[in-house]
Design a protein around this motif. Sequence first.
Motif, short mmCIF file in Angstrom:
data_model
loop_
_atom_site.label_atom_id
_atom_site.label_comp_id
_atom_site.label_asym_id
_atom_site.label_seq_id
_atom_site.Cartn_x
_atom_site.Cartn_y
_atom_site.Cartn_z
N GLY A 1 35.32 42.09 46.93
CA GLY A 1 35.26 43.46 46.44
C GLY A 1 36.54 44.20 46.72
O GLY A 1 37.48 43.67 47.33
N ASN A 2 36.61 45.44 46.28
CA ASN A 2 37.76 46.30 46.54
C ASN A 2 39.08 45.66 46.09
O ASN A 2 40.05 45.59 46.85
CB ASN A 2 37.85 46.66 48.03
CG ASN A 2 36.60 47.36 48.52
OD1 ASN A 2 36.09 48.26 47.86
ND2 ASN A 2 36.10 46.94 49.67
N LEU A 3 39.10 45.19 44.85
CA LEU A 3 40.32 44.58 44.32
C LEU A 3 41.40 45.64 44.14
O LEU A 3 41.12 46.82 43.92
CB LEU A 3 40.03 43.89 42.99
CG LEU A 3 39.02 42.75 43.01
CD1 LEU A 3 38.92 42.10 41.63
CD2 LEU A 3 39.38 41.71 44.06
N LEU A 4 42.64 45.21 44.20
CA LEU A 4 43.77 46.11 44.02
C LEU A 4 44.04 46.30 42.53
O LEU A 4 43.84 45.40 41.72
CB LEU A 4 45.02 45.54 44.69
CG LEU A 4 44.91 45.26 46.19
CD1 LEU A 4 46.21 44.63 46.70
CD2 LEU A 4 44.62 46.53 46.97
N THR A 5 44.53 47.47 42.16
CA THR A 5 44.91 47.72 40.78
C THR A 5 46.30 47.15 40.53
O THR A 5 47.04 46.81 41.47
CB THR A 5 44.93 49.23 40.48
OG1 THR A 5 45.96 49.84 41.27
CG2 THR A 5 43.59 49.86 40.81
N VAL A 6 46.67 47.07 39.26
CA VAL A 6 48.01 46.57 38.90
C VAL A 6 49.08 47.46 39.51
O VAL A 6 50.08 46.97 40.05
CB VAL A 6 48.16 46.52 37.36
CG1 VAL A 6 49.61 46.19 36.98
CG2 VAL A 6 47.22 45.49 36.77
N SER A 7 48.90 48.77 39.47
CA SER A 7 49.89 49.69 40.03
C SER A 7 49.98 49.56 41.55
O SER A 7 51.07 49.67 42.13
CB SER A 7 49.55 51.14 39.65
OG SER A 7 48.28 51.51 40.12
N GLU A 8 48.87 49.32 42.22
CA GLU A 8 48.89 49.13 43.67
C GLU A 8 49.66 47.86 44.05
O GLU A 8 50.43 47.86 45.01
CB GLU A 8 47.45 49.04 44.21
CG GLU A 8 46.73 50.37 44.28
CD GLU A 8 45.30 50.25 44.73
OE1 GLU A 8 44.80 51.16 45.42
OE2 GLU A 8 44.64 49.24 44.37
N MET A 9 49.44 46.79 43.29
CA MET A 9 50.16 45.55 43.57
C MET A 9 51.64 45.68 43.27
O MET A 9 52.48 45.15 44.00
CB MET A 9 49.54 44.39 42.77
CG MET A 9 48.18 43.96 43.30
SD MET A 9 47.57 42.46 42.50
CE MET A 9 47.24 43.08 40.85
N GLN A 10 51.97 46.41 42.21
CA GLN A 10 53.38 46.63 41.87
C GLN A 10 54.08 47.42 42.98
O GLN A 10 55.20 47.10 43.38
CB GLN A 10 53.48 47.39 40.55
CG GLN A 10 54.91 47.63 40.07
CD GLN A 10 55.65 46.36 39.75
OE1 GLN A 10 55.22 45.58 38.90
NE2 GLN A 10 56.77 46.10 40.42
N HIS A 11 53.40 48.46 43.46
CA HIS A 11 53.97 49.27 44.55
C HIS A 11 54.14 48.43 45.81
O HIS A 11 55.16 48.53 46.51
CB HIS A 11 53.05 50.46 44.84
CG HIS A 11 53.52 51.33 45.96
ND1 HIS A 11 54.60 52.19 45.83
CD2 HIS A 11 53.09 51.47 47.24
CE1 HIS A 11 54.79 52.83 46.97
NE2 HIS A 11 53.90 52.40 47.85
#
Length: 208
Positions: A25-35
């Motif tokens: 659960g609580n997967l990271l978003t694309v923007s969170e991973m990019q940051h």
Amino acid sequence: MAVGLRTDNPAAGVFIKGLPRKLPGNLLTVSEMQHLYDQYRIQLRVDLSKKIMLGLFVYQGLTTDEVGRLQARDLRLNEGKIFIHGGKYRNERWLKLEAVQMMDLQAYLKANKFKEGTLLVEQKKGFTGKYNIINQVAWMLKQLREQNPGVLTAQLLRSSVIAGWLKQYNLRQVQYMAGHRYVSSTQRYEQCNLDDLQNALKKYHPMG
């Protein structure tokens, strides 16, 4: 007409093949991973090999095992792609590299032009440990948790990537990119996006 009840269980002895697998659960978003990647890449105390590893997790959704089997000959920097070898559970595939990844890989290859075998293995005093890549990834994740406590495992990064891909590409494309043998393995990640939608509805719906 007489109606009776069975005393035996007609489903007795019937087993469903395979084990149920639950997604994190609580997967990271694309923007969170990019940051996360952008911040990690500018750290001076981080080895270039670990920055490359994080890029492979964030952009190509690789597993630790796949990272550990990469060799220099798997790179096609002039074409902007990388070959991922298949294994017992995943298919081989070609994946696109991002421009920033190619810059780091070029620098790494230049600094390690005489290195043989596994691409990202670190040698300490001429010795290469059996769990070299695993230990590097564990240390990388520890560093990443200083930036974002939600980065728990490499599998969570991979799951986040696949869930993000499903918002951009069709199911069969994502199956290929993820190296899944069966499309059902990819379909499991569609549930993550459905859960995100349901949570958003609960949070923002005026009647919520």
